[in-house]
Enzyme design. Sequence first.
Site, PDB file in Angstrom:
ATOM      1  N   ASN A  72     -45.476  43.411  33.086  1.00  0.00           N
ATOM      2  CA  ASN A  72     -46.055  43.163  34.412  1.00  0.00           C
ATOM      3  C   ASN A  72     -47.389  42.424  34.362  1.00  0.00           C
ATOM      4  O   ASN A  72     -47.752  41.720  35.285  1.00  0.00           O
ATOM      5  CB  ASN A  72     -46.227  44.484  35.183  1.00  0.00           C
ATOM      6  CG  ASN A  72     -46.814  45.589  34.344  1.00  0.00           C
ATOM      7  OD1 ASN A  72     -46.239  45.971  33.329  1.00  0.00           O
ATOM      8  ND2 ASN A  72     -47.957  46.099  34.733  1.00  0.00           N
ATOM      9  N   GLN A 104     -40.048  44.105  36.731  1.00  0.00           N
ATOM     10  CA  GLN A 104     -40.665  42.791  36.921  1.00  0.00           C
ATOM     11  C   GLN A 104     -39.682  41.646  36.693  1.00  0.00           C
ATOM     12  O   GLN A 104     -39.973  40.507  37.054  1.00  0.00           O
ATOM     13  CB  GLN A 104     -41.873  42.620  35.982  1.00  0.00           C
ATOM     14  CG  GLN A 104     -43.075  43.443  36.382  1.00  0.00           C
ATOM     15  CD  GLN A 104     -43.677  43.034  37.732  1.00  0.00           C
ATOM     16  OE1 GLN A 104     -43.431  41.948  38.245  1.00  0.00           O
ATOM     17  NE2 GLN A 104     -44.450  43.935  38.313  1.00  0.00           N
ATOM     18  N   THR A 119     -30.656  62.712  51.330  1.00  0.00           N
ATOM     19  CA  THR A 119     -30.054  61.737  52.249  1.00  0.00           C
ATOM     20  C   THR A 119     -30.596  60.343  51.956  1.00  0.00           C
ATOM     21  O   THR A 119     -31.794  60.158  51.789  1.00  0.00           O
ATOM     22  CB  THR A 119     -30.347  62.134  53.720  1.00  0.00           C
ATOM     23  OG1 THR A 119     -29.837  63.461  53.907  1.00  0.00           O
ATOM     24  CG2 THR A 119     -29.704  61.184  54.709  1.00  0.00           C
ATOM     25  N   CYS A 133     -57.789  49.085  34.430  1.00  0.00           N
ATOM     26  CA  CYS A 133     -56.498  49.771  34.429  1.00  0.00           C
ATOM     27  C   CYS A 133     -56.269  50.296  35.836  1.00  0.00           C
ATOM     28  O   CYS A 133     -57.129  50.201  36.699  1.00  0.00           O
ATOM     29  CB  CYS A 133     -56.469  50.875  33.391  1.00  0.00           C
ATOM     30  SG  CYS A 133     -57.488  52.268  33.811  1.00  0.00           S
TER      31      CYS A 133
HETATM   32  N1  PLP Z   1     -42.586  49.292  35.922  1.00  0.00           N
HETATM   33  C1  PLP Z   1     -43.139  48.078  36.019  1.00  0.00           C
HETATM   34  C2  PLP Z   1     -42.964  47.100  34.897  1.00  0.00           C
HETATM   35  C3  PLP Z   1     -43.883  47.725  37.150  1.00  0.00           C
HETATM   36  O1  PLP Z   1     -44.448  46.512  37.228  1.00  0.00           O
HETATM   37  C4  PLP Z   1     -44.010  48.668  38.205  1.00  0.00           C
HETATM   38  C5  PLP Z   1     -44.825  48.355  39.395  1.00  0.00           C
HETATM   39  O2  PLP Z   1     -45.780  47.587  39.317  1.00  0.00           O
HETATM   40  C6  PLP Z   1     -43.390  49.920  38.065  1.00  0.00           C
HETATM   41  C7  PLP Z   1     -42.699  50.190  36.915  1.00  0.00           C
HETATM   42  C8  PLP Z   1     -43.462  50.944  39.172  1.00  0.00           C
HETATM   43  O3  PLP Z   1     -42.608  50.582  40.231  1.00  0.00           O
HETATM   44  P1  PLP Z   1     -42.758  51.244  41.681  1.00  0.00           P
HETATM   45  O4  PLP Z   1     -44.031  50.718  42.245  1.00  0.00           O
HETATM   46  O5  PLP Z   1     -41.569  50.794  42.463  1.00  0.00           O
HETATM   47  O6  PLP Z   1     -42.775  52.715  41.494  1.00  0.00           O
END
Ligand code: PLP
Length: 383
Positions: free
Chosen positions: A150, A178, A236, A324
């Site tokens: 990401n 991603q 649901t 972070c």
């Molecule tokens: N995994 C990756 C690689 C992500 O980029 C993200 C969100 O930025 C997530 C997991 C988490 O996804 P969600 O926001 O739908 O819970």
Amino acid sequence: MKTVYFDNNATTRVADEVFDAMVPFFRELYGNPSSMHTFGSQVATKLNAAREQVADCIGAKPEEIVFTSCGTESNNTAVQGTLKAQKDKKHIITTKVEHPAILNLCKHLAKRGYDVTELSVDASGMIDIAELESSIRDDTALITVMFANNETGVLFPVEEVGRVAKEKGVAFHCDAIQAIGKVPINLAESSIDLLSISGHKLHAPKGVGVLYIRKGVRLSPLLLGGHQERGRRAGTENVPYIIGMGKACELAKGMINEEQTSVRSLRDRLEEGVLKNVEKVKLNGHKEKRLPNTSNLSFEYIEGESILLLLSQAGIAASSGSACTSGSLEPSHVLSAMGVDAITAQGSLRFSLSKYNKEDEVDYLIEKIPPIVEKLRKMSPFC
Ligand code: PLP
């Protein structure tokens, strides 16, 4: 003021077609898909159509698709569900650069008696398949490795990971949150056992996700209750959002070539423009093996956060790789794992594009960023 959104890896705007597809399910088509009457059955039919759209986008069978509330839930179900189904195995393999939705889960599991191996990455953000092979043990229950990072967009060799996992008889989960909609995914020709995706990264709304579970893979559900989703995820179904997810997947399938061509060329224009017009900027991550929409750049001697602030005042939204998710000024765990020093890591910015970005927006950024960097460097104690 002109506003420009280059933070599509954080979230995307809902596509008009997706929104339009969802609206009737708030008003006319509000039945519970588990109900026997017409209100329910007509919604159940649409729910199954959405399941087919998702399956079709990733080369899966409709019965292998489970709808969840988000990518994080999909990841948690995949990891915890696989471990629960193999109680005698206590070893998990992941990488140092996963999203917190995997890394923090693994840290939690490590406190509960699991042994976690985090594979390292090289300076380009790439894992080493030989390290993966040598890490597998008799008690390895699961390999969980992301499709695309990401922060940097780096694409992992997930097919090779899958081949190794299959040879050794270890379940393989892939966080493709991603990757979906940006690079082709074809699970029919893959050894991935479990795959997570999330609606809000591909122009569907926040609050809907998908877990693909290959036929025959053993998994205990995380949520217990009713029999929805064939007993794999009780509760649901969030019908309007699932309808939106189906539509977004249908659109994403049709758009994949555009991602590879027009979105990529806009990203390259942005990257080249910044590198040409601003001195001492470095690209983080593998230049080729990466998502077509992502560019992670380090601006030497200044903090990414300060650039973000001034960009934001100019109406431009991007993201900092330096902080972070907790908001602290810790350097990014991804860049640290790649061996990027703390100061360079803190000067990093991520630009992530989508099909809605335009050339004039990229040019606007290229015009605005040099004076911002110059101003901040004049104030920097490192210059
Ligand atoms: N995994 C990756 C690689 C992500 O980029 C993200 C969100 O930025 C997530 C997991 C988490 O996804 P969600 O926001 O739908 O819970």
